[in-house]
Design a protein around this motif. Structure first.
Motif, mmCIF file in Angstrom:
data_model
loop_
_atom_site.group_PDB
_atom_site.id
_atom_site.type_symbol
_atom_site.label_atom_id
_atom_site.label_comp_id
_atom_site.label_asym_id
_atom_site.label_seq_id
_atom_site.Cartn_x
_atom_site.Cartn_y
_atom_site.Cartn_z
ATOM 1 N N PRO A 117 -12.405 30.399 -51.299
ATOM 2 C CA PRO A 117 -13.279 29.537 -52.106
ATOM 3 C C PRO A 117 -14.680 29.468 -51.521
ATOM 4 C CG PRO A 117 -11.869 28.206 -50.720
ATOM 5 C CD PRO A 117 -11.412 29.630 -50.544
ATOM 6 N N SER A 118 -15.645 29.191 -52.375
ATOM 7 C CA SER A 118 -17.037 29.033 -51.924
ATOM 8 C C SER A 118 -17.523 27.620 -52.182
ATOM 9 C CB SER A 118 -17.924 30.051 -52.653
ATOM 10 O OG SER A 118 -17.770 29.960 -54.059
ATOM 11 N N ALA A 119 -16.611 26.670 -52.246
ATOM 12 C CA ALA A 119 -16.966 25.282 -52.532
ATOM 13 C C ALA A 119 -17.646 24.634 -51.340
ATOM 14 C CB ALA A 119 -15.709 24.497 -52.901
ATOM 15 N N SER A 120 -18.601 23.758 -51.633
ATOM 16 C CA SER A 120 -19.253 22.964 -50.596
ATOM 17 C C SER A 120 -18.356 21.774 -50.252
ATOM 18 C CB SER A 120 -20.602 22.457 -51.098
ATOM 19 O OG SER A 120 -20.423 21.559 -52.186
ATOM 20 N N PHE A 121 -18.772 20.995 -49.263
ATOM 21 C CA PHE A 121 -17.995 19.820 -48.878
ATOM 22 C C PHE A 121 -17.862 18.853 -50.044
ATOM 23 C CE2 PHE A 121 -17.833 15.457 -47.163
ATOM 24 C CZ PHE A 121 -16.642 15.534 -46.455
ATOM 25 N N ALA A 122 -18.967 18.624 -50.758
ATOM 26 C CA ALA A 122 -18.933 17.711 -51.906
ATOM 27 C C ALA A 122 -18.013 18.241 -53.001
ATOM 28 C CB ALA A 122 -20.343 17.507 -52.456
ATOM 29 N N GLU A 123 -18.030 19.554 -53.195
ATOM 30 C CA GLU A 123 -17.154 20.140 -54.217
ATOM 31 C C GLU A 123 -15.687 20.051 -53.813
ATOM 32 O OE1 GLU A 123 -20.463 23.274 -56.016
ATOM 33 O OE2 GLU A 123 -19.180 23.841 -54.325
ATOM 34 N N TRP A 124 -15.396 20.182 -52.524
ATOM 35 C CA TRP A 124 -14.022 19.983 -52.062
ATOM 36 C C TRP A 124 -13.577 18.541 -52.303
ATOM 37 C CZ3 TRP A 124 -10.043 22.867 -51.258
ATOM 38 C CH2 TRP A 124 -10.182 24.191 -50.851
ATOM 39 N N LEU A 125 -14.477 17.596 -52.114
ATOM 40 C CA LEU A 125 -14.148 16.203 -52.430
ATOM 41 C C LEU A 125 -13.839 16.053 -53.912
ATOM 42 C CD1 LEU A 125 -16.738 14.166 -50.295
ATOM 43 C CD2 LEU A 125 -14.306 14.545 -49.833
ATOM 44 N N GLY A 126 -14.606 16.775 -54.745
ATOM 45 C CA GLY A 126 -14.342 16.759 -56.178
ATOM 46 C C GLY A 126 -12.971 17.330 -56.498
ATOM 47 N N VAL A 127 -12.597 18.411 -55.818
ATOM 48 C CA VAL A 127 -11.268 19.012 -56.008
ATOM 49 C C VAL A 127 -10.182 18.004 -55.663
ATOM 50 C CG1 VAL A 127 -9.663 20.733 -55.099
ATOM 51 C CG2 VAL A 127 -12.007 21.390 -55.653
ATOM 52 N N ILE A 128 -10.347 17.344 -54.531
ATOM 53 C CA ILE A 128 -9.348 16.349 -54.108
ATOM 54 C C ILE A 128 -9.256 15.225 -55.130
ATOM 55 C CG2 ILE A 128 -8.800 14.627 -52.347
ATOM 56 C CD1 ILE A 128 -10.116 16.528 -50.298
ATOM 57 N N GLY A 129 -10.406 14.784 -55.620
ATOM 58 C CA GLY A 129 -10.416 13.704 -56.609
ATOM 59 C C GLY A 129 -9.688 14.084 -57.889
ATOM 60 N N ILE A 130 -9.963 15.283 -58.402
ATOM 61 C CA ILE A 130 -9.301 15.732 -59.630
ATOM 62 C C ILE A 130 -7.800 15.887 -59.408
ATOM 63 C CG2 ILE A 130 -9.077 17.658 -61.250
ATOM 64 C CD1 ILE A 130 -11.489 15.965 -61.799
ATOM 65 N N VAL A 131 -7.416 16.428 -58.249
ATOM 66 C CA VAL A 131 -5.990 16.601 -57.949
ATOM 67 C C VAL A 131 -5.288 15.249 -57.892
ATOM 68 C CG1 VAL A 131 -4.359 17.263 -56.139
ATOM 69 C CG2 VAL A 131 -6.195 18.824 -56.789
ATOM 70 N N VAL A 132 -5.905 14.268 -57.232
ATOM 71 C CA VAL A 132 -5.297 12.937 -57.124
ATOM 72 C C VAL A 132 -5.161 12.299 -58.509
ATOM 73 C CG1 VAL A 132 -5.656 10.590 -56.262
ATOM 74 C CG2 VAL A 132 -6.021 12.531 -54.747
ATOM 75 N N LEU A 133 -6.196 12.406 -59.334
ATOM 76 C CA LEU A 133 -6.124 11.852 -60.690
ATOM 77 C C LEU A 133 -5.012 12.518 -61.496
ATOM 78 C CD1 LEU A 133 -9.893 11.525 -61.752
ATOM 79 C CD2 LEU A 133 -8.261 9.664 -61.382
ATOM 80 N N THR A 134 -4.897 13.827 -61.342
ATOM 81 C CA THR A 134 -3.866 14.556 -62.086
ATOM 82 C C THR A 134 -2.471 14.152 -61.639
ATOM 83 O OG1 THR A 134 -5.371 16.443 -62.305
ATOM 84 C CG2 THR A 134 -3.045 16.844 -62.737
ATOM 85 N N VAL A 135 -2.261 14.061 -60.342
ATOM 86 C CA VAL A 135 -0.947 13.664 -59.833
ATOM 87 C C VAL A 135 -0.614 12.245 -60.281
ATOM 88 C CG1 VAL A 135 0.446 13.280 -57.775
ATOM 89 C CG2 VAL A 135 -1.142 15.188 -57.846
ATOM 90 N N PHE A 136 -1.605 11.366 -60.271
ATOM 91 C CA PHE A 136 -1.393 9.983 -60.710
ATOM 92 C C PHE A 136 -0.961 9.936 -62.176
ATOM 93 C CE2 PHE A 136 -3.089 5.946 -62.470
ATOM 94 C CZ PHE A 136 -2.393 5.051 -61.661
ATOM 95 N N ALA A 137 -1.646 10.700 -63.023
ATOM 96 C CA ALA A 137 -1.320 10.721 -64.451
ATOM 97 C C ALA A 137 0.066 11.307 -64.687
ATOM 98 C CB ALA A 137 -2.373 11.518 -65.213
ATOM 99 N N ILE A 138 0.346 12.448 -64.074
ATOM 100 C CA ILE A 138 1.649 13.092 -64.263
ATOM 101 C C ILE A 138 2.753 12.242 -63.643
ATOM 102 C CG2 ILE A 138 3.029 15.119 -63.659
ATOM 103 C CD1 ILE A 138 0.542 16.811 -63.963
ATOM 104 N N GLY A 139 2.444 11.532 -62.567
ATOM 105 C CA GLY A 139 3.428 10.652 -61.948
ATOM 106 C C GLY A 139 3.898 9.567 -62.897
ATOM 107 N N TRP A 140 2.957 8.917 -63.590
ATOM 108 C CA TRP A 140 3.341 7.869 -64.536
ATOM 109 C C TRP A 140 4.087 8.445 -65.735
ATOM 110 C CZ3 TRP A 140 4.306 3.106 -63.921
ATOM 111 C CH2 TRP A 140 3.617 2.338 -62.971
ATOM 112 N N LEU A 141 3.679 9.635 -66.204
ATOM 113 C CA LEU A 141 4.416 10.269 -67.301
ATOM 114 C C LEU A 141 5.853 10.573 -66.877
ATOM 115 C CD1 LEU A 141 2.008 12.851 -68.999
ATOM 116 C CD2 LEU A 141 3.023 10.817 -70.033
ATOM 117 N N THR A 142 6.016 11.040 -65.653
ATOM 118 C CA THR A 142 7.347 11.370 -65.158
ATOM 119 C C THR A 142 8.210 10.130 -65.047
ATOM 120 O OG1 THR A 142 6.402 13.200 -63.904
ATOM 121 C CG2 THR A 142 8.607 12.500 -63.305
ATOM 122 N N VAL A 143 7.642 9.038 -64.562
ATOM 123 C CA VAL A 143 8.385 7.775 -64.484
ATOM 124 C C VAL A 143 8.822 7.343 -65.882
ATOM 125 C CG1 VAL A 143 8.148 5.310 -63.991
ATOM 126 C CG2 VAL A 143 7.358 6.991 -62.326
ATOM 127 N N ALA A 144 7.927 7.501 -66.854
ATOM 128 C CA ALA A 144 8.270 7.155 -68.235
ATOM 129 C C ALA A 144 9.410 8.026 -68.752
ATOM 130 C CB ALA A 144 7.037 7.296 -69.130
#
Length: 249
Positions: free
Chosen positions: A129-156
């Protein structure tokens, strides 16, 4: 404050269950690693994506890792309902909603560990990857949001199912969605019907956002769409889970 304290108690319980059942983490890691090997070393040369295929496929494999790890959550949630665990909490000073919160948190932690492992394997396979530090933070943020959303769907899904077996099967459509997205091949290279589905389903903008961030070329449009999908799916999953929980508890 009782909900927070009780969620912590339930979280420790679910964490111990995960440690006693390492197959949950094993299945969430082994299949994505196998898919990575298959797509990069077996099929990778067959696709023309304009970049090294390991760089192209890794964002999709991150999402695939999340989806392959949710079956254990759906089964665990349903087991809590069908084995009488929730009923036992009725005579205790424990927030029953904390059970749902704990399942979502454990799902997130398990998925993040698996994604970190899969990403490490991707580096060994040529992911650069050629992501900067800020872009890696963005990746982590999107991944966390996605896991959170899929987590609640799975519980449902787990609450809506009648048995633990059917709960595991209910999570299968989420496991298949990455294959009908831009995870492994650009949507514009797909046939009619499949192309339109891939373009408008929720996983494609999430994957494209991760891909843009990791390549150092983020797209604001994809990011906004991805965040909107995550928020919407999380809200749907949360409301569905709470309604199913109140109905069955």
């Amino acid at each position: 404050m009782n909900v927070i304290a009780d969620s912590g108690t339930m979280l420790r319980r679910n964490f111990r269950h995960t440690m006693r059942n390492p197959m949950a983490l094993f299945n969430g890691v082994v299949m994505p690693v196998f898919l990575m090997f298959l797509m990069v070393y077996v099929f990778g040369d067959a696709f023309s994506v304009g970049v090294d295929y390991a760089d192209y496929a890794t964002p999709g494999l991150m999402l695939t890792t999340i989806c392959y790890g949710i079956g254990a959550t759906a089964i665990a949630v349903n087991s809590d309902m069908t084995t009488g665990f929730i009923n036992r909490l009725r005579v205790m000073d424990v927030s029953r909603a904390a059970v749902l919160n704990a399942h979502v948190i454990v799902t997130m932690l398990r998925s993040l560990v698996a994604i970190a492992f899969v990403t490490g394997v991707a580096f060994l396979m040529g992911f650069r990857p050629s992501a900067s530090f800020a872009e890696w933070l963005g990746v982590i943020g999107i991944v966390v949001l996605t896991v959170f959303a899929i987590g609640w769907l799975t519980v449902a899904f787990g609450l809506a199912a009648k048995t633990p077996e059917s709960a595991g099967l209910a999570a299968v459509p989420l496991m298949l969605l990455p294959f009908l997205s831009s995870a492994f091949v650009p949507a514009d290279k797909m046939g009619p019907g499949a192309r339109q589905f891939a373009e408008y389903q929720p996983f494609t903008p999430i994957i494209e956002t991760l891909r843009g961030l990791l390549t150092g070329a983020p797209s604001a449009g994809s990011a906004i769409t991805a965040i909107a999908w995550c928020a919407g799916l999380a809200l749907i999953g949360y409301l569905w889970a709470r309604a199913s929980f109140k109905k069955r508890a």
